[in-house]
Motif scaffolding. Structure first.
Motif, short mmCIF file in Angstrom:
data_model
loop_
_atom_site.label_atom_id
_atom_site.label_comp_id
_atom_site.label_asym_id
_atom_site.label_seq_id
_atom_site.Cartn_x
_atom_site.Cartn_y
_atom_site.Cartn_z
N GLY A 1 0.81 -1.21 0.00
CA GLY A 1 0.00 0.00 0.00
C GLY A 1 0.85 1.26 0.00
O GLY A 1 2.06 1.22 0.18
N SER A 2 0.20 2.39 -0.16
CA SER A 2 0.88 3.68 -0.19
C SER A 2 1.31 4.08 1.21
O SER A 2 0.85 3.50 2.21
CB SER A 2 -0.07 4.75 -0.75
OG SER A 2 -1.15 4.94 0.14
N PRO A 3 2.20 5.08 1.33
CA PRO A 3 2.58 5.57 2.66
C PRO A 3 1.38 5.98 3.51
O PRO A 3 1.33 5.69 4.71
CB PRO A 3 3.48 6.76 2.34
CG PRO A 3 4.10 6.41 1.03
CD PRO A 3 3.02 5.70 0.27
N ALA A 4 0.41 6.65 2.89
CA ALA A 4 -0.79 7.06 3.63
C ALA A 4 -1.58 5.84 4.12
O ALA A 4 -2.09 5.83 5.25
CB ALA A 4 -1.67 7.94 2.75
N THR A 5 -1.65 4.81 3.27
CA THR A 5 -2.35 3.59 3.66
C THR A 5 -1.66 2.92 4.84
O THR A 5 -2.30 2.48 5.80
CB THR A 5 -2.41 2.60 2.48
OG1 THR A 5 -3.17 3.19 1.42
CG2 THR A 5 -3.07 1.29 2.90
N LEU A 6 -0.32 2.85 4.79
CA LEU A 6 0.43 2.23 5.88
C LEU A 6 0.27 2.99 7.19
O LEU A 6 0.18 2.39 8.26
CB LEU A 6 1.91 2.13 5.51
CG LEU A 6 2.25 1.10 4.44
CD1 LEU A 6 3.72 1.23 4.02
CD2 LEU A 6 1.98 -0.31 4.96
N THR A 7 0.23 4.31 7.11
CA THR A 7 0.01 5.12 8.32
C THR A 7 -1.37 4.85 8.90
O THR A 7 -1.53 4.71 10.13
CB THR A 7 0.17 6.62 8.01
OG1 THR A 7 1.48 6.86 7.49
CG2 THR A 7 -0.03 7.45 9.27
N LEU A 8 -2.38 4.78 8.03
CA LEU A 8 -3.73 4.50 8.48
C LEU A 8 -3.83 3.10 9.08
O LEU A 8 -4.44 2.90 10.14
CB LEU A 8 -4.71 4.64 7.31
CG LEU A 8 -6.19 4.45 7.64
CD1 LEU A 8 -6.65 5.49 8.65
CD2 LEU A 8 -7.03 4.53 6.37
N VAL A 9 -3.23 2.12 8.40
CA VAL A 9 -3.21 0.76 8.93
C VAL A 9 -2.50 0.72 10.28
O VAL A 9 -2.94 0.06 11.23
CB VAL A 9 -2.52 -0.20 7.93
CG1 VAL A 9 -2.25 -1.56 8.57
CG2 VAL A 9 -3.38 -0.38 6.69
N GLY A 10 -1.40 1.47 10.39
CA GLY A 10 -0.66 1.52 11.65
C GLY A 10 -1.51 2.06 12.79
O GLY A 10 -1.45 1.55 13.92
N SER A 11 -2.33 3.08 12.51
CA SER A 11 -3.19 3.64 13.56
C SER A 11 -4.22 2.61 14.02
O SER A 11 -4.52 2.50 15.21
CB SER A 11 -3.88 4.91 13.07
OG SER A 11 -4.78 4.63 12.02
N GLY A 12 -4.77 1.85 13.07
CA GLY A 12 -5.73 0.81 13.44
C GLY A 12 -5.09 -0.31 14.23
O GLY A 12 -5.65 -0.78 15.23
#
Length: 268
Positions: free
Chosen positions: A137-148
């Motif tokens: 996934g994109s950097p933004a996706t990874l950050t969002l996944v990380g928050s979850g």
């Protein structure tokens, strides 16, 4: 604390360390139900034992995950770009969720944990056709996944491996790299989670040897053995086959789910 409890916590630390290195988890999935049972046997206040187990588990994971991810890093199995994108989300999600966990009854946390872990295990047992290349996934996706991942990890006080490993593995990251990367992500989860549980417990807990919801004697004893046993698990992770690792991980998450439910219902 009696000698029996001292030896039990040292043994628990050794087991947690091996699991941390082997499966990329911080060990909280095993620590929380185990510590809940130990704290009940020590006759600590029954209305605080589960949250003490959650906070103490997070504090234990700090040193365990440090030892584990460093051993994986030395073997070249940590994907640091992925870690870098996930960490901001992890820190925010983990810290924020500790404020929610402090207000939720233990039984509801346990039910959520069991349902989610069963879903994870089912996915690991299903052999999906391999895809060409890895797409995390994109950097933004990874950050969002990380928050979850951070938020869910805080709610059940785990190092995130039960979430990070399946996520990365499903995106064709080799299992040893998924485990190593997960171990690296477990360190910021533990830091943010410990801080959150300390802050949330300051107003309601004035027990000796505790800060907030962290019981330091247990942290010290578990950390001693887990720090040195984690590299043993790392070695096993690079020895066993991919299929064995996935099946072992699936069996493990089912076991801890059922054990979590049993422990919490028993303490209700």
């Amino acid at each position: 604390m009696t000698i029996d409890f001292l030896l039990l916590l040292l043994l628990l630390g050794a087991v947690v360390g091996v699991l941390s290195g082997l499966l990329g988890i911080g060990g909280g999935a095993l620590l929380v139900p185990a510590l809940t049972a130990v704290f009940m046997a020590m006759e600590l206040p029954s209305n605080k034992v589960v949250h003490l187990a959650l906070g103490t588990s997070m504090a234990c994971i700090i040193l365990t995950s440090l030892s584990s991810f460093w051993a994986h890093h030395r073997r070249g199995s940590v994907r640091w770009p992925i870690v870098g994108y996930m960490v901001p989300g992890i820190l925010v999600g983990t810290f924020a969720a500790t404020f929610i966990a402090a207000q939720i009854p233990s039984l509801y946390l346990a039910i959520f944990f069991a349902v989610f872990m069963s879903y994870v295990a089912m996915g690991l047992f299903i052999n999906k056709p391999a895809k060409a290349g890895a797409n995390v996934g994109s950097p933004a996706t990874l950050t969002l996944v990380g928050s979850g991942i951070g938020a869910i990890s805080a709610l059940v006080s785990i190092g995130g491996g039960t979430l990070t490993v399946p996520y990365l593995s499903a995106r064709n990251i080799p299992i040893t790299q998924a485990i190593g990367t997960s171990a690296a992500c477990g360190f910021p989860i533990a830091l943010a989670g410990t801080l959150g549980y300390v802050i949330n417990g300051l107003a309601s807990n004035d027990m000796m040897y505790t800060t907030g919801f962290v019981y330091w004697p247990a942290v010290a004893l578990i950390a001693v053995t887990s720090f040195f046993s984690a590299p043993v698990g790392v070695k096993l992770a690079h020895t066993l086959s991919v299929t064995v690792l996935k099946k072992l991980f699936a069996v493990f998450v089912v076991f801890i789910s059922l054990n979590m439910i049993r422990t919490v219902i028993g303490s209700a």
